[in-house]
Design an enzyme around this catalytic site. Structure first.
Site, PDB file in Angstrom:
ATOM      1  N   GLU A  91       9.468  11.513  -0.715  1.00 30.46           N
ATOM      2  CA  GLU A  91       8.075  11.040  -0.640  1.00 30.46           C
ATOM      3  C   GLU A  91       8.038   9.518  -0.537  1.00 30.46           C
ATOM      4  O   GLU A  91       7.264   8.846  -1.235  1.00 30.46           O
ATOM      5  CB  GLU A  91       7.294  11.492  -1.880  1.00 30.46           C
ATOM      6  CG  GLU A  91       7.321  12.985  -2.118  1.00 30.46           C
ATOM      7  CD  GLU A  91       6.414  13.448  -3.258  1.00 30.46           C
ATOM      8  OE1 GLU A  91       5.586  12.669  -3.742  1.00 30.46           O
ATOM      9  OE2 GLU A  91       6.574  14.613  -3.658  1.00 30.46           O
TER      10      GLU A  91
HETATM   11  O1  G3I Z   1      -9.782  17.780   1.186  1.00 29.48           O
HETATM   12  C1  G3I Z   1     -10.645  17.513   0.082  1.00 29.48           C
HETATM   13  C2  G3I Z   1     -11.999  17.093   0.593  1.00 29.48           C
HETATM   14  O2  G3I Z   1     -12.566  18.194   1.283  1.00 29.48           O
HETATM   15  C3  G3I Z   1     -12.858  16.675  -0.588  1.00 29.48           C
HETATM   16  O3  G3I Z   1     -14.066  16.205  -0.121  1.00 29.48           O
HETATM   17  C4  G3I Z   1     -12.170  15.560  -1.384  1.00 29.48           C
HETATM   18  C5  G3I Z   1     -12.978  15.191  -2.621  1.00 29.48           C
HETATM   19  O4  G3I Z   1     -12.144  14.722  -3.652  1.00 29.48           O
HETATM   20  O5  G3I Z   1     -10.919  16.046  -1.797  1.00 29.48           O
HETATM   21  C6  G3I Z   1     -10.048  16.395  -0.748  1.00 29.48           C
HETATM   22  O6  G3I Z   1      -8.847  16.863  -1.288  1.00 29.48           O
HETATM   23  C7  G3I Z   1      -7.994  15.887  -1.843  1.00 29.48           C
HETATM   24  C8  G3I Z   1      -6.658  15.984  -1.159  1.00 29.48           C
HETATM   25  O7  G3I Z   1      -5.732  15.099  -1.754  1.00 29.48           O
HETATM   26  C9  G3I Z   1      -6.722  15.693   0.332  1.00 29.48           C
HETATM   27  O8  G3I Z   1      -7.037  14.359   0.550  1.00 29.48           O
HETATM   28  C10 G3I Z   1      -7.821  16.190  -3.333  1.00 29.48           C
HETATM   29  O9  G3I Z   1      -9.044  15.968  -4.007  1.00 29.48           O
HETATM   30  C11 G3I Z   1      -6.752  15.306  -3.918  1.00 29.48           C
HETATM   31  O10 G3I Z   1      -6.483  15.717  -5.250  1.00 29.48           O
HETATM   32  C12 G3I Z   1      -5.481  15.435  -3.117  1.00 29.48           C
HETATM   33  O11 G3I Z   1      -4.541  14.504  -3.619  1.00 29.48           O
HETATM   34  C13 G3I Z   1      -3.189  14.753  -3.270  1.00 29.48           C
HETATM   35  C14 G3I Z   1      -2.388  14.872  -4.575  1.00 29.48           C
HETATM   36  O12 G3I Z   1      -0.997  14.956  -4.286  1.00 29.48           O
HETATM   37  C15 G3I Z   1      -2.796  16.147  -5.330  1.00 29.48           C
HETATM   38  O13 G3I Z   1      -2.517  17.277  -4.553  1.00 29.48           O
HETATM   39  C16 G3I Z   1      -2.685  13.579  -2.442  1.00 29.48           C
HETATM   40  O14 G3I Z   1      -3.345  13.593  -1.167  1.00 29.48           O
HETATM   41  C17 G3I Z   1      -1.170  13.728  -2.236  1.00 29.48           C
HETATM   42  O15 G3I Z   1      -0.686  12.559  -1.552  1.00 29.48           O
HETATM   43  C18 G3I Z   1      -0.494  13.833  -3.590  1.00 29.48           C
HETATM   44  O16 G3I Z   1       0.889  14.002  -3.355  1.00 29.48           O
HETATM   45  C19 G3I Z   1       1.724  13.940  -4.531  1.00 29.48           C
HETATM   46  C20 G3I Z   1       2.875  14.907  -4.319  1.00 29.48           C
HETATM   47  O17 G3I Z   1       2.382  16.203  -4.048  1.00 29.48           O
HETATM   48  C21 G3I Z   1       3.800  14.931  -5.535  1.00 29.48           C
HETATM   49  N1  G3I Z   1       4.260  13.600  -5.840  1.00 29.48           N
HETATM   50  C22 G3I Z   1       3.229  12.575  -5.990  1.00 29.48           C
HETATM   51  C23 G3I Z   1       2.338  12.549  -4.751  1.00 29.48           C
HETATM   52  C24 G3I Z   1       1.291  11.464  -4.874  1.00 29.48           C
HETATM   53  O18 G3I Z   1       0.410  11.767  -5.950  1.00 29.48           O
END
Ligand code: G3I
Length: 363
Positions: free
Chosen positions: A273
């Site tokens: 990552e």
């Molecule tokens: O797609 C929805 C959207 O429809 C909505 O309006 C919006 C409102 O909050 O949320 C959107 O979803 C978000 C998604 O990312 C897509 O952007 C989620 O809330 C948000 O929680 C999610 O965050 C991701 C996070 O993991 C949790 O899954 C990050 O993009 C992603 O980069 C992050 O990745 C993690 C790895 O899996 C593990 N290691 C750390 C890394 C960074 O935190």
């Protein structure tokens, strides 16, 4: 006329070109080698299917520069099983279709994670027998669905805290239900999740994935002890993921040590990552000065060249960037600050950091 028919026939095979409003990809002159072309190991990007579909330059950059794909969110439990007993594979399948059409490897991320396991329904389970059988059945269903399509899985993500103990609490804020999988199932749950994944897909390479091994020795040691224990007991594990969300200030010695110690296990090593922050102190007046961009260039070059030098070729699973461009990186939203952590700027123009990555590959 003949030419038009030919063009229509050809474009009908391209993925995601059914949206008539979609901009036509801009063909950039590419005199030099791309990362994937220059690399002896796989180069990956964490991507989202929506961006692949909607942003032509994002898609084009992934197609040109990478030969491995990780879903940033689409293959997590919250997306695949938003309600108990309900499985929604459409988004992930869309990503797989894209990767297959472009002949890219797919790394599955992630089967069990204490954070993005919200669906709330899963976090609400407190009974150990129920949680064990629920996770077993989730892994069985999901790994079977993707069998033959994914090369590998991050089976468990971030199970250890910074002291090297199995996490028994969630980082998530007050008012949000926690998912204390370690507390409910006990320390050995990690081994059992690997066994369930192996039972479902014996051909998939199975990884343990975590962050900050380069700065938290206790966590690094705990992971290495777990690997030694798994080997002793014959628990199937094939690789280790170093997330490497680092900064220009992360000491080189810590980075090299983590890569070296992982390589010494004999398992596959995945920098899974990678991104490199220039504003780790979250300064409000942050500006990416040429000096900072130069430090970022140096750090990318160091990480890539160290990986290439220290990890034996047979253990090089590859390096995956956590995102494609600075405009869609997760970091600014997370740190609530400005930063430019990746290889391409928000207009998909290669940065100095890209040059550092490329030079690291060629060292
Ligand atoms: O797609 C929805 C959207 O429809 C909505 O309006 C919006 C409102 O909050 O949320 C959107 O979803 C978000 C998604 O990312 C897509 O952007 C989620 O809330 C948000 O929680 C999610 O965050 C991701 C996070 O993991 C949790 O899954 C990050 O993009 C992603 O980069 C992050 O990745 C993690 C790895 O899996 C593990 N290691 C750390 C890394 C960074 O935190």
């Amino acid at each position: 006329m003949k030419f038009l028919f030919l063009l229509a026939a050809l474009t009908s095979f391209l993925p995601f070109t059914d949206d008539v409003n979609e901009p036509i990809p801009v063909a950039r002159p590419s005199a030099s080698q791309t990362l994937a072309e220059a690399s002896p190991f796989h180069i990956g990007f964490a991507i989202s299917p929506a961006r692949i579909q909607n942003i032509a330059l994002y898609r084009q950059t992934v197609i040109q520069e990478a030969n491995s794909i990780t879903a940033d969110v689409a293959m997590k439990p919250s997306r695949i099983s938003p309600q108990k007993g309900v499985y929604k594979f459409e988004e992930a399948d869309q990503l797989i279709a894209f990767a297959q059409s472009q002949k890219k490897r797919i790394h599955g991320h992630t089967l069990v994670w204490y954070i993005d396991t919200s669906p709330t329904w899963l976090k609400q389970i407190r009974d150990s027998t129920e949680l064990e059988s629920t996770l077993q059945s989730y892994i069985q269903t999901v790994a079977t669905h993707f069998k033959g399509k994914v090369a590998s899985w991050d089976v468990v993500n971030e199970a250890f805290d910074k002291q090297g103990a199995i996490r028994t609490d969630s980082l998530e804020g007050p008012g949000r239900p926690t998912f204390n999988v370690g507390k409910i199932l006990g320390k050995d749950y990690v081994a059992r999740m690997f066994q369930y994944a192996h039972n479902a897909d014996p051909d998939a390479r199975l990884f343990y994935n975590d962050y900050a091994q380069e700065t938290r020795p206790a966590k690094l040691e705990a992971i290495l002890a777990m690997v030694a224990d798994f080997k002793r007991r014959g628990v199937p594990i094939h690789g280790l993921g170093l997330q490497m969300h680092i900064s220009i200030d992360t000491p080189d010695a810590g980075i090299e040590n983590a890569i070296r110690r992982y390589a010494e296990t004999g398992l596959l090593v995945h920098i899974s990552e990678l991104d490199i922050a220039m504003n780790p102190d979250k300064k409000k007046d942050f500006v990416p000065t040429p000096e900072l961009l130069e430090k970022q260039y140096e750090k990318y070059k160091f990480v890539v060249s160290t990986y290439k030098k220290v990890v034996p070729a047979s253990q090089q699973f590859g390096i995956t960037m956590w995102g494609v461009d600075d405009g869609t990186s997760w970091i600014p939203g997370f740190c609530k600050c400005a930063d430019n952590v990746l290889l391409f700027d928000a207009n998909y123009v290669k940065k100095r950091s890209y040059q550092g990555f490329l030079e690291g590959l060629k060292e």
